[in-house]
Design a protein around this motif. Structure first.
Motif, PDB file in Angstrom:
ATOM      1  N   LEU A   7       0.840  -1.204   0.000  1.00  0.00           N
ATOM      2  CA  LEU A   7       0.000   0.000   0.000  1.00  0.00           C
ATOM      3  C   LEU A   7       0.870   1.247   0.000  1.00  0.00           C
ATOM      4  O   LEU A   7       1.017   1.934   1.000  1.00  0.00           O
ATOM      5  CB  LEU A   7      -0.924  -0.004   1.215  1.00  0.00           C
ATOM      6  N   VAL A  12      -1.563   2.503  -5.137  1.00  0.00           N
ATOM      7  CA  VAL A  12      -2.836   1.812  -4.931  1.00  0.00           C
ATOM      8  C   VAL A  12      -3.659   2.477  -3.837  1.00  0.00           C
ATOM      9  O   VAL A  12      -4.702   1.978  -3.465  1.00  0.00           O
ATOM     10  CB  VAL A  12      -2.589   0.328  -4.550  1.00  0.00           C
ATOM     11  N   LEU A  13      -3.178   3.584  -3.296  1.00  0.00           N
ATOM     12  CA  LEU A  13      -3.879   4.249  -2.194  1.00  0.00           C
ATOM     13  C   LEU A  13      -4.883   5.238  -2.783  1.00  0.00           C
ATOM     14  O   LEU A  13      -4.546   6.380  -3.085  1.00  0.00           O
ATOM     15  CB  LEU A  13      -2.872   4.971  -1.305  1.00  0.00           C
ATOM     16  N   HIS A  14      -6.116   4.777  -2.985  1.00  0.00           N
ATOM     17  CA  HIS A  14      -7.088   5.576  -3.710  1.00  0.00           C
ATOM     18  C   HIS A  14      -8.187   6.148  -2.826  1.00  0.00           C
ATOM     19  O   HIS A  14      -8.672   7.240  -3.091  1.00  0.00           O
ATOM     20  CB  HIS A  14      -7.731   4.744  -4.820  1.00  0.00           C
ATOM     21  N   SER A  15      -8.634   5.403  -1.823  1.00  0.00           N
ATOM     22  CA  SER A  15      -9.832   5.788  -1.096  1.00  0.00           C
ATOM     23  C   SER A  15      -9.564   5.897   0.401  1.00  0.00           C
ATOM     24  O   SER A  15      -8.472   5.604   0.882  1.00  0.00           O
ATOM     25  CB  SER A  15     -10.942   4.756  -1.345  1.00  0.00           C
ATOM     26  N   SER A  17     -10.833   4.024   2.745  1.00  0.00           N
ATOM     27  CA  SER A  17     -10.583   2.693   3.299  1.00  0.00           C
ATOM     28  C   SER A  17      -9.152   2.243   3.040  1.00  0.00           C
ATOM     29  O   SER A  17      -8.534   1.602   3.889  1.00  0.00           O
ATOM     30  CB  SER A  17     -11.566   1.679   2.698  1.00  0.00           C
ATOM     31  N   ASP A  18      -8.614   2.570   1.859  1.00  0.00           N
ATOM     32  CA  ASP A  18      -7.215   2.246   1.563  1.00  0.00           C
ATOM     33  C   ASP A  18      -6.276   2.935   2.551  1.00  0.00           C
ATOM     34  O   ASP A  18      -5.324   2.338   3.055  1.00  0.00           O
ATOM     35  CB  ASP A  18      -6.857   2.691   0.146  1.00  0.00           C
ATOM     36  N   ALA A  22      -3.793   1.238   5.224  1.00  0.00           N
ATOM     37  CA  ALA A  22      -2.358   1.529   5.200  1.00  0.00           C
ATOM     38  C   ALA A  22      -1.868   2.003   6.562  1.00  0.00           C
ATOM     39  O   ALA A  22      -0.811   1.583   7.039  1.00  0.00           O
ATOM     40  CB  ALA A  22      -2.062   2.585   4.133  1.00  0.00           C
ATOM     41  N   LEU A 185     -12.971   0.334  -0.635  1.00  0.00           N
ATOM     42  CA  LEU A 185     -11.657  -0.219  -0.921  1.00  0.00           C
ATOM     43  C   LEU A 185     -11.400  -0.289  -2.423  1.00  0.00           C
ATOM     44  O   LEU A 185     -12.302  -0.586  -3.209  1.00  0.00           O
ATOM     45  CB  LEU A 185     -11.534  -1.629  -0.338  1.00  0.00           C
ATOM     46  N   SER A 186     -10.148  -0.052  -2.816  1.00  0.00           N
ATOM     47  CA  SER A 186      -9.759  -0.291  -4.194  1.00  0.00           C
ATOM     48  C   SER A 186      -9.593  -1.790  -4.418  1.00  0.00           C
ATOM     49  O   SER A 186      -9.604  -2.586  -3.481  1.00  0.00           O
ATOM     50  CB  SER A 186      -8.447   0.427  -4.503  1.00  0.00           C
ATOM     51  N   THR A 188      -6.947  -3.439  -5.326  1.00  0.00           N
ATOM     52  CA  THR A 188      -5.704  -3.936  -4.732  1.00  0.00           C
ATOM     53  C   THR A 188      -5.839  -4.088  -3.223  1.00  0.00           C
ATOM     54  O   THR A 188      -5.438  -5.101  -2.647  1.00  0.00           O
ATOM     55  CB  THR A 188      -4.543  -2.977  -5.049  1.00  0.00           C
ATOM     56  N   ALA A 189      -6.425  -3.082  -2.567  1.00  0.00           N
ATOM     57  CA  ALA A 189      -6.592  -3.152  -1.124  1.00  0.00           C
ATOM     58  C   ALA A 189      -7.560  -4.275  -0.735  1.00  0.00           C
ATOM     59  O   ALA A 189      -7.366  -4.969   0.260  1.00  0.00           O
ATOM     60  CB  ALA A 189      -7.081  -1.814  -0.582  1.00  0.00           C
TER      61      ALA A 189
END
Length: 253
Positions: A7, A12-15, A17-18, A22, A185-186, A188-189
């Motif tokens: 992360l 991949v840190l988009h939202s 929740s991500d 992290a 969540l994305s 990836t997450a």
């Protein structure tokens, strides 16, 4: 460790929740890394006939940031109080802030990443000094459960600054935390959550004082034996799981 390494801010840190995942995984990385090292030292000391106290005093139960600082790495706190305290106990808020900045700035450089770690130490010292003044004035105090939740939230939110390599990553983390790109969540997450759900669950449960919770349950000879058996089996399973996790990671590399 694998979750928090994957992360990375800006990839991949988009939202929201991500960002929370992290921050939580980075806190697990710090807490269990330091706690595990301390417990290894305790075990070696006990084999040599020495009994060292625990280095962590259930920091999740802290009801203030000052209390969290006392509970998280207690030997370091005791050392800092002896070495950095003012002579004759003279009260000086500026000196208090300067001493905390010296200590936490150094810790930020060690545990963080460059200038962001140092900035984390300075801001942490500023917040602790403000809380110190607030507590001294004996102003309104919220209920203890609310204070505990607030302390946990502040600690987790501060992980964004401590884990960032530069200010661009830091701004990206807090932008995601504020929900700039949404809350869910994305992909990836979500994948990381599915693949590591057991590890994350055990890490979360491990933050709580299970032994204290057992002591609060009804007492009795039969129940006492039951608790001892459950505690022993739990610790054995945790140990076996830890070794299997280490072995699997070694074989994968």
């Amino acid at each position: 460790l694998s979750v928090q390494n994957t992360l990375k801010v800006g990839t991949v840190l988009h939202s929201t929740s991500d960002a929370l995942l992290a921050a939580l995984s980075f806190y697990f990385f710090l807490f269990y890394g330091l706690k595990g090292t301390a417990q290894i030292g305790q075990g070696i000391a006990q084999m040599l006939g020495y009994n060292y106290p625990d280095s962590f005093s259930e920091p999740i139960l802290a009801d203030s940031l000052q209390d969290f600082r006392k509970r998280f790495l207690t030997p370091l706190y005791d050392w800092a109080e002896r070495v950095l305290q003012l002579e004759n106990g003279v009260h000086d808020d500026a000196a208090y802030f300067a001493r905390l900045t010296l200590l936490l700035g150094g810790l930020g450089l060690v545990m963080g990443r460059g200038g962001c770690g140092l900035l984390w130490g300075v801001l942490a010292a500023l917040v602790l000094t403000a809380e110190h003044i607030y507590l001294e004035k004996k102003l309104y105090m919220p209920p203890i459960q609310m204070r505990r939740v607030l302390v946990i939230a502040i600690i987790l939110f501060s992980m964004g600054l401590l884990r960032s390599r530069n200010m661009i990553e830091c701004f990206g983390f807090y932008a995601a935390l504020l929900g700039i790109n949404g809350i869910m969540l994305s992909d990836t997450a979500a994948y990381l959550m599915r693949e590591n759900w057991l590890v994350l669950l055990l890490c979360t449960v491990g933050l709580f004082p299970l032994r204290r919770m057992l002591h609060r349950l009804p007492t009795g000879k039969s129940l006492h034996i039951f608790y001892l058996v459950i505690k022993g089996l739990t610790e054995l399973l945790m140990l076996l799981w830890a070794y299997s996790e280490l072995l699997s990671r070694y074989l994968r590399t």
